[in-house]
Design a protein around this motif. Sequence first.
Motif, PDB file in Angstrom:
ATOM      1  N   LYS A  14       0.851  -1.185   0.000  1.00  0.00           N
ATOM      2  CA  LYS A  14       0.000   0.000   0.000  1.00  0.00           C
ATOM      3  C   LYS A  14       0.887   1.235   0.000  1.00  0.00           C
ATOM      4  O   LYS A  14       1.968   1.251   0.573  1.00  0.00           O
ATOM      5  N   GLY A  15       0.411   2.305  -0.609  1.00  0.00           N
ATOM      6  CA  GLY A  15       1.188   3.535  -0.722  1.00  0.00           C
ATOM      7  C   GLY A  15       1.640   4.089   0.614  1.00  0.00           C
ATOM      8  O   GLY A  15       2.771   4.520   0.763  1.00  0.00           O
ATOM      9  N   ASN A  16       0.763   4.063   1.628  1.00  0.00           N
ATOM     10  CA  ASN A  16       1.123   4.653   2.911  1.00  0.00           C
ATOM     11  C   ASN A  16       2.284   3.924   3.575  1.00  0.00           C
ATOM     12  O   ASN A  16       3.158   4.540   4.160  1.00  0.00           O
ATOM     13  N   VAL A  17       2.296   2.611   3.507  1.00  0.00           N
ATOM     14  CA  VAL A  17       3.361   1.833   4.148  1.00  0.00           C
ATOM     15  C   VAL A  17       4.690   2.079   3.434  1.00  0.00           C
ATOM     16  O   VAL A  17       5.720   2.289   4.072  1.00  0.00           O
ATOM     17  N   VAL A  18       4.658   2.064   2.111  1.00  0.00           N
ATOM     18  CA  VAL A  18       5.886   2.302   1.343  1.00  0.00           C
ATOM     19  C   VAL A  18       6.387   3.720   1.594  1.00  0.00           C
ATOM     20  O   VAL A  18       7.581   3.936   1.831  1.00  0.00           O
ATOM     21  N   ASP A  19       5.492   4.706   1.560  1.00  0.00           N
ATOM     22  CA  ASP A  19       5.886   6.097   1.818  1.00  0.00           C
ATOM     23  C   ASP A  19       6.493   6.247   3.206  1.00  0.00           C
ATOM     24  O   ASP A  19       7.493   6.936   3.393  1.00  0.00           O
ATOM     25  N   MET A  20       5.868   5.597   4.203  1.00  0.00           N
ATOM     26  CA  MET A  20       6.381   5.684   5.564  1.00  0.00           C
ATOM     27  C   MET A  20       7.770   5.050   5.659  1.00  0.00           C
ATOM     28  O   MET A  20       8.664   5.600   6.303  1.00  0.00           O
ATOM     29  N   SER A  21       7.966   3.923   4.989  1.00  0.00           N
ATOM     30  CA  SER A  21       9.270   3.265   5.016  1.00  0.00           C
ATOM     31  C   SER A  21      10.346   4.146   4.400  1.00  0.00           C
ATOM     32  O   SER A  21      11.442   4.285   4.950  1.00  0.00           O
ATOM     33  N   VAL A  22      10.034   4.735   3.275  1.00  0.00           N
ATOM     34  CA  VAL A  22      10.994   5.643   2.626  1.00  0.00           C
ATOM     35  C   VAL A  22      11.287   6.822   3.548  1.00  0.00           C
ATOM     36  O   VAL A  22      12.438   7.243   3.700  1.00  0.00           O
ATOM     37  N   GLY A  23      10.253   7.350   4.190  1.00  0.00           N
ATOM     38  CA  GLY A  23      10.448   8.471   5.109  1.00  0.00           C
ATOM     39  C   GLY A  23      11.349   8.113   6.278  1.00  0.00           C
ATOM     40  O   GLY A  23      12.200   8.902   6.690  1.00  0.00           O
ATOM     41  N   ILE A  25      13.699   5.755   6.334  1.00  0.00           N
ATOM     42  CA  ILE A  25      15.066   5.580   5.836  1.00  0.00           C
ATOM     43  C   ILE A  25      15.725   6.934   5.580  1.00  0.00           C
ATOM     44  O   ILE A  25      16.860   7.174   5.998  1.00  0.00           O
ATOM     45  N   ILE A  26      15.007   7.822   4.914  1.00  0.00           N
ATOM     46  CA  ILE A  26      15.569   9.153   4.641  1.00  0.00           C
ATOM     47  C   ILE A  26      15.769   9.916   5.942  1.00  0.00           C
ATOM     48  O   ILE A  26      16.759  10.624   6.119  1.00  0.00           O
ATOM     49  N   GLY A  27      14.839   9.762   6.890  1.00  0.00           N
ATOM     50  CA  GLY A  27      14.982  10.431   8.186  1.00  0.00           C
ATOM     51  C   GLY A  27      16.214   9.970   8.936  1.00  0.00           C
ATOM     52  O   GLY A  27      16.922  10.773   9.537  1.00  0.00           O
ATOM     53  N   ALA A  28      16.494   8.669   8.894  1.00  0.00           N
ATOM     54  CA  ALA A  28      17.694   8.152   9.559  1.00  0.00           C
ATOM     55  C   ALA A  28      18.951   8.704   8.907  1.00  0.00           C
ATOM     56  O   ALA A  28      19.899   9.114   9.590  1.00  0.00           O
ATOM     57  N   ALA A  29      18.958   8.747   7.576  1.00  0.00           N
ATOM     58  CA  ALA A  29      20.122   9.300   6.872  1.00  0.00           C
ATOM     59  C   ALA A  29      20.265  10.786   7.179  1.00  0.00           C
ATOM     60  O   ALA A  29      21.376  11.284   7.402  1.00  0.00           O
ATOM     61  N   VAL A 104      13.201  19.944   9.335  1.00  0.00           N
ATOM     62  CA  VAL A 104      11.910  19.298   9.083  1.00  0.00           C
ATOM     63  C   VAL A 104      10.810  20.352   9.000  1.00  0.00           C
ATOM     64  O   VAL A 104       9.932  20.286   8.134  1.00  0.00           O
ATOM     65  N   PHE A 105      10.867  21.354   9.859  1.00  0.00           N
ATOM     66  CA  PHE A 105       9.881  22.439   9.815  1.00  0.00           C
ATOM     67  C   PHE A 105       9.911  23.128   8.457  1.00  0.00           C
ATOM     68  O   PHE A 105       8.869  23.367   7.844  1.00  0.00           O
ATOM     69  N   MET A 106      11.115  23.446   7.972  1.00  0.00           N
ATOM     70  CA  MET A 106      11.230  24.112   6.675  1.00  0.00           C
ATOM     71  C   MET A 106      10.724  23.211   5.548  1.00  0.00           C
ATOM     72  O   MET A 106      10.054  23.675   4.629  1.00  0.00           O
TER      73      MET A 106
END
Length: 154
Positions: A14-23, A25-29, A104-106
């Motif tokens: 589902k789009g939400n799960v994939v989007d959350m996973s990408v988020g 991973i990018i957040g950790a980086a 993140v705010f910006m």
Amino acid sequence: MAGIAKEFREFAVKGNVVDMSVGIIIGAAFGSIARSLVDDIIMPPIGLLLGGIAFENFFAVLKRGVDPGPYLTLEEARATGAVTINYGVFINTLISFLVVAAAVFMLVKMINQLRREETVEPQAPTDKACPFCASTISLQAIRCPHCTSELEPA
């Protein structure tokens, strides 16, 4: 068993799960980039202004270790088993959090601005076509200025 696998596959793609996973991973980086920014760019000049001491070496000894010290660095204190309050490390972490929060705010602010631009409601039409000659006329017209036909009121 096959039904559970199918249900899980549908959930996972589902789009939400994939989007959350990408988020995530990018957040950790991004967190590691922010940490490097604080540790390697921001804190060294602040430490230099405070007397040339590495900021992460600000600590208070609660209990001395095997070697009674004095401990010049946090690593020395930890190596001897001393119990310390590491307020310099805490301040580094706090500054890292503030850098990430500001970024993140910006980012959210930019995304919201783009969404507002995308969701601009279309304006109501101000003109229409004359049913007799197909010329463009005002919605409020009661007679066509081109063919002089009488129009029904709006």
